[in-house]
Design a protein around this motif. Structure first.
Motif, PDB file in Angstrom:
ATOM      1  N   ARG A 185       0.858  -1.186   0.000  1.00 24.40           N
ATOM      2  CA  ARG A 185       0.000   0.000   0.000  1.00 24.40           C
ATOM      3  C   ARG A 185       0.892   1.233   0.000  1.00 24.40           C
ATOM      4  O   ARG A 185       1.764   1.381   0.852  1.00 24.40           O
ATOM      5  CB  ARG A 185      -0.908   0.013   1.238  1.00 24.40           C
ATOM      6  CG  ARG A 185      -1.867   1.204   1.289  1.00 24.40           C
ATOM      7  CD  ARG A 185      -2.815   1.080   2.458  1.00 24.40           C
ATOM      8  NE  ARG A 185      -2.187   1.411   3.720  1.00 24.40           N
ATOM      9  CZ  ARG A 185      -2.297   2.594   4.332  1.00 24.40           C
ATOM     10  NH1 ARG A 185      -2.992   3.572   3.772  1.00 24.40           N
ATOM     11  NH2 ARG A 185      -1.721   2.794   5.501  1.00 24.40           N
ATOM     12  N   TYR A 202       1.026   5.282   0.373  1.00 22.40           N
ATOM     13  CA  TYR A 202       0.166   6.298   0.964  1.00 22.40           C
ATOM     14  C   TYR A 202       0.956   7.523   1.395  1.00 22.40           C
ATOM     15  O   TYR A 202       2.191   7.511   1.456  1.00 22.40           O
ATOM     16  CB  TYR A 202      -0.588   5.716   2.165  1.00 22.40           C
ATOM     17  CG  TYR A 202       0.297   5.327   3.340  1.00 22.40           C
ATOM     18  CD1 TYR A 202       0.403   6.147   4.461  1.00 22.40           C
ATOM     19  CD2 TYR A 202       1.009   4.123   3.344  1.00 22.40           C
ATOM     20  CE1 TYR A 202       1.196   5.794   5.538  1.00 22.40           C
ATOM     21  CE2 TYR A 202       1.812   3.756   4.411  1.00 22.40           C
ATOM     22  CZ  TYR A 202       1.896   4.589   5.519  1.00 22.40           C
ATOM     23  OH  TYR A 202       2.704   4.238   6.584  1.00 22.40           O
ATOM     24  N   THR A 218      -4.489   6.663   1.203  1.00 23.94           N
ATOM     25  CA  THR A 218      -4.007   5.638   0.290  1.00 23.94           C
ATOM     26  C   THR A 218      -4.016   6.168  -1.140  1.00 23.94           C
ATOM     27  O   THR A 218      -5.036   6.668  -1.616  1.00 23.94           O
ATOM     28  CB  THR A 218      -4.891   4.379   0.371  1.00 23.94           C
ATOM     29  OG1 THR A 218      -4.851   3.857   1.708  1.00 23.94           O
ATOM     30  CG2 THR A 218      -4.385   3.304  -0.591  1.00 23.94           C
ATOM     31  N   ARG A 245      -2.379   0.717  -4.598  1.00 27.59           N
ATOM     32  CA  ARG A 245      -1.845  -0.541  -4.064  1.00 27.59           C
ATOM     33  C   ARG A 245      -1.174  -1.304  -5.191  1.00 27.59           C
ATOM     34  O   ARG A 245      -1.545  -1.159  -6.356  1.00 27.59           O
ATOM     35  CB  ARG A 245      -2.967  -1.361  -3.439  1.00 27.59           C
ATOM     36  CG  ARG A 245      -3.551  -0.681  -2.206  1.00 27.59           C
ATOM     37  CD  ARG A 245      -5.018  -0.989  -2.037  1.00 27.59           C
ATOM     38  NE  ARG A 245      -5.233  -2.274  -1.420  1.00 27.59           N
ATOM     39  CZ  ARG A 245      -6.402  -2.909  -1.437  1.00 27.59           C
ATOM     40  NH1 ARG A 245      -7.437  -2.386  -2.070  1.00 27.59           N
ATOM     41  NH2 ARG A 245      -6.539  -4.072  -0.848  1.00 27.59           N
ATOM     42  N   GLU A 255       0.939  -4.512   3.070  1.00 29.14           N
ATOM     43  CA  GLU A 255      -0.452  -4.708   3.475  1.00 29.14           C
ATOM     44  C   GLU A 255      -0.690  -6.146   3.916  1.00 29.14           C
ATOM     45  O   GLU A 255      -1.561  -6.417   4.749  1.00 29.14           O
ATOM     46  CB  GLU A 255      -1.363  -4.356   2.302  1.00 29.14           C
ATOM     47  CG  GLU A 255      -2.830  -4.356   2.631  1.00 29.14           C
ATOM     48  CD  GLU A 255      -3.670  -3.880   1.476  1.00 29.14           C
ATOM     49  OE1 GLU A 255      -4.106  -2.720   1.523  1.00 29.14           O
ATOM     50  OE2 GLU A 255      -3.876  -4.656   0.522  1.00 29.14           O
ATOM     51  N   PHE A 263     -14.802   1.243  -4.816  1.00 29.56           N
ATOM     52  CA  PHE A 263     -13.788   0.447  -4.113  1.00 29.56           C
ATOM     53  C   PHE A 263     -14.218  -1.013  -4.030  1.00 29.56           C
ATOM     54  O   PHE A 263     -13.415  -1.928  -4.292  1.00 29.56           O
ATOM     55  CB  PHE A 263     -13.562   1.007  -2.712  1.00 29.56           C
ATOM     56  CG  PHE A 263     -12.610   0.182  -1.896  1.00 29.56           C
ATOM     57  CD1 PHE A 263     -11.241   0.302  -2.079  1.00 29.56           C
ATOM     58  CD2 PHE A 263     -13.080  -0.723  -0.955  1.00 29.56           C
ATOM     59  CE1 PHE A 263     -10.354  -0.473  -1.331  1.00 29.56           C
ATOM     60  CE2 PHE A 263     -12.205  -1.498  -0.216  1.00 29.56           C
ATOM     61  CZ  PHE A 263     -10.838  -1.366  -0.398  1.00 29.56           C
ATOM     62  N   GLU A 285     -12.220  -4.194  -5.643  1.00 29.37           N
ATOM     63  CA  GLU A 285     -11.760  -5.310  -4.822  1.00 29.37           C
ATOM     64  C   GLU A 285     -12.286  -6.632  -5.356  1.00 29.37           C
ATOM     65  O   GLU A 285     -11.565  -7.635  -5.376  1.00 29.37           O
ATOM     66  CB  GLU A 285     -12.212  -5.114  -3.377  1.00 29.37           C
ATOM     67  CG  GLU A 285     -11.398  -4.105  -2.603  1.00 29.37           C
ATOM     68  CD  GLU A 285      -9.962  -4.557  -2.412  1.00 29.37           C
ATOM     69  OE1 GLU A 285      -9.728  -5.519  -1.661  1.00 29.37           O
ATOM     70  OE2 GLU A 285      -9.073  -3.935  -3.031  1.00 29.37           O
ATOM     71  N   GLN A 323      -9.893  -0.165   7.651  1.00 30.17           N
ATOM     72  CA  GLN A 323      -9.033  -0.300   6.472  1.00 30.17           C
ATOM     73  C   GLN A 323      -9.668   0.350   5.256  1.00 30.17           C
ATOM     74  O   GLN A 323      -9.013   1.095   4.514  1.00 30.17           O
ATOM     75  CB  GLN A 323      -8.765  -1.780   6.184  1.00 30.17           C
ATOM     76  CG  GLN A 323      -7.811  -2.454   7.146  1.00 30.17           C
ATOM     77  CD  GLN A 323      -7.680  -3.939   6.862  1.00 30.17           C
ATOM     78  OE1 GLN A 323      -8.669  -4.675   6.789  1.00 30.17           O
ATOM     79  NE2 GLN A 323      -6.455  -4.396   6.661  1.00 30.17           N
ATOM     80  N   TYR A 377      -8.476   3.485   2.673  1.00 31.90           N
ATOM     81  CA  TYR A 377      -8.346   3.321   1.235  1.00 31.90           C
ATOM     82  C   TYR A 377      -9.138   4.360   0.448  1.00 31.90           C
ATOM     83  O   TYR A 377      -8.712   4.785  -0.629  1.00 31.90           O
ATOM     84  CB  TYR A 377      -8.797   1.919   0.808  1.00 31.90           C
ATOM     85  CG  TYR A 377      -7.954   0.804   1.362  1.00 31.90           C
ATOM     86  CD1 TYR A 377      -6.590   0.973   1.564  1.00 31.90           C
ATOM     87  CD2 TYR A 377      -8.522  -0.414   1.702  1.00 31.90           C
ATOM     88  CE1 TYR A 377      -5.828  -0.055   2.095  1.00 31.90           C
ATOM     89  CE2 TYR A 377      -7.756  -1.447   2.226  1.00 31.90           C
ATOM     90  CZ  TYR A 377      -6.409  -1.255   2.422  1.00 31.90           C
ATOM     91  OH  TYR A 377      -5.647  -2.267   2.934  1.00 31.90           O
TER      92      TYR A 377
END
Length: 238
Positions: free
Chosen positions: A75, A77, A87, A90, A117, A174, A178, A193, A197
Motif C-alpha cells: 500500500r 500512501y 491511500t 496498491r 499490506e 472500491f 476489490e 481499512q 483506502y
C-alpha cells in the motif's frame, strides 16, 4: 523483516531460469541490456520477506530501491502532520514500484510511504545502482519515467475521487475494484481499512455500508462484506 538473499544467492533461491523470466516480463528494457549489465543487475537484487504492517521506506531511507513484488500486496500512501493517511494506490504481484527510489527519479519530489499490506516477498534492486544504470541506458530511463507516470495517474485518480465523488460512490467503486482484483464477492477488510483506502472516516464507512445493506446490495458480518447485488453496486458507483 526476515532473511534477505543477495545477488547470486537470489538465483540459487529462485532458480536462474525463473528469475530471468520474471525480469524479462517485468522490465521492458531487459533485452536492451548488455550481458554485463544483466549480470550486474542480478548481483544488485535482494530477495526480501516483509511481514504484514512493515513500513518499507521512510524519510531516512528515501532511496530504498526499486521494488518488484513477487507475492503479497503493498500500500502506497501519504501521511499528514496530524497522523491521517491517504491511500494513493496498491501494488500486486508482478508490479513494479519505483517511487521508493527517489535517487532514480531525480526531477520528481514526491514523498510517499510504502507499507506491506500483507506478508510480502519483494525483489529489491539497489537504488543507487539502478540510478546509475538509468543514467547510462536510455531504455532503463524511459522505463523508469513510464512507470512513474502510470503511478502518478493512479494518484490523480485517487485525488479526483476524494474531491469530486461522494463517499457512497467512492465506496461502491472500491468494492467493485476489490471484487475484480481479488476475484471474490467477499471483501475481507475492516471498516477502518476501507476508510483509509477511500479517504474517509470509519464511522462514515460503517454508516454507508449499513445503507448498502438496507438496500440489499451487501451482507455484513465479522468476516467482511459480501456483495449480493453487483448491478446495484455498479449503479451506486456512477
Amino acid at each position: 523483516m526476515q532473511t534477505a538473499h543477495f545477488g547470486p544467492e537470489v538465483c540459487d533461491l529462485i532458480g536462474n531460469g525463473p528469475l530471468i523470466s520474471l525480469l524479462e516480463k517485468s522490465f521492458s528494457f531487459w533485452d536492451k541490456l548488455s550481458d554485463l549489465e544483466k549480470e550486474a543487475l542480478i548481483n544488485n537484487i535482494s530477495d526480501i520477506k516483509y511481514e504484514k504492517g512493515t513500513c518499507l521506506n521512510g524519510s531516512d531511507d528515501s532511496c530504498a530501491g526499486v521494488f518488484l513484488i513477487r507475492a503479497g500486496t503493498l500500500r502506497v500512501y501519504m501521511l499528514s502532520e496530524d497522523g491521517k493517511d491517504l491511500t494513493l494506490f496498491r501494488l500486486e504481484p508482478g508490479e513494479v514500484c519505483i517511487l521508493s527510489a527517489s535517487c532514480v527519479l531525480k526531477l520528481i519530489r514526491f514523498e510517499v510511504l510504502i507499507e506491506a499490506e500483507t506478508d510480502c516477498r519483494i525483489l529489491v534492486i539497489n537504488g543507487p545502482f539502478f540510478s546509475g544504470l538509468a543514467d547510462r541506458n536510455v531504455w532503463v530511463e524511459n522505463f523508469s519515467y513510464k512507470v512513474a507516470a502510470l503511478r502518478f495517474s493512479d494518484v490523480m485518480e485517487a485525488m479526483q475521487r476524494i474531491f469530486f465523488l461522494s463517499v457512497d460512490k467512492r465506496l461502491a467503486n472500491f468494492l467493485l475494484e476489490e471484487m475484480e482484483t481479488k476475484e471474490t464477492d467477499v471483501i475481507s477488510l475492516t471498516h477502518e481499512q476501507i476508510a483509509r483506502y477511500i479517504g474517509s472516516a470509519r464511522e462514515v464507512v460503517s454508516r454507508t455500508l449499513k445503507s448498502f445493506y438496507v438496500l440489499g446490495a451487501v451482507e455484513l458480518s465479522r468476516g467482511g462484506i459480501k456483495i449480493v447485488d453487483k448491478k446495484l453496486i455498479q449503479s451506486m458507483s456512477r
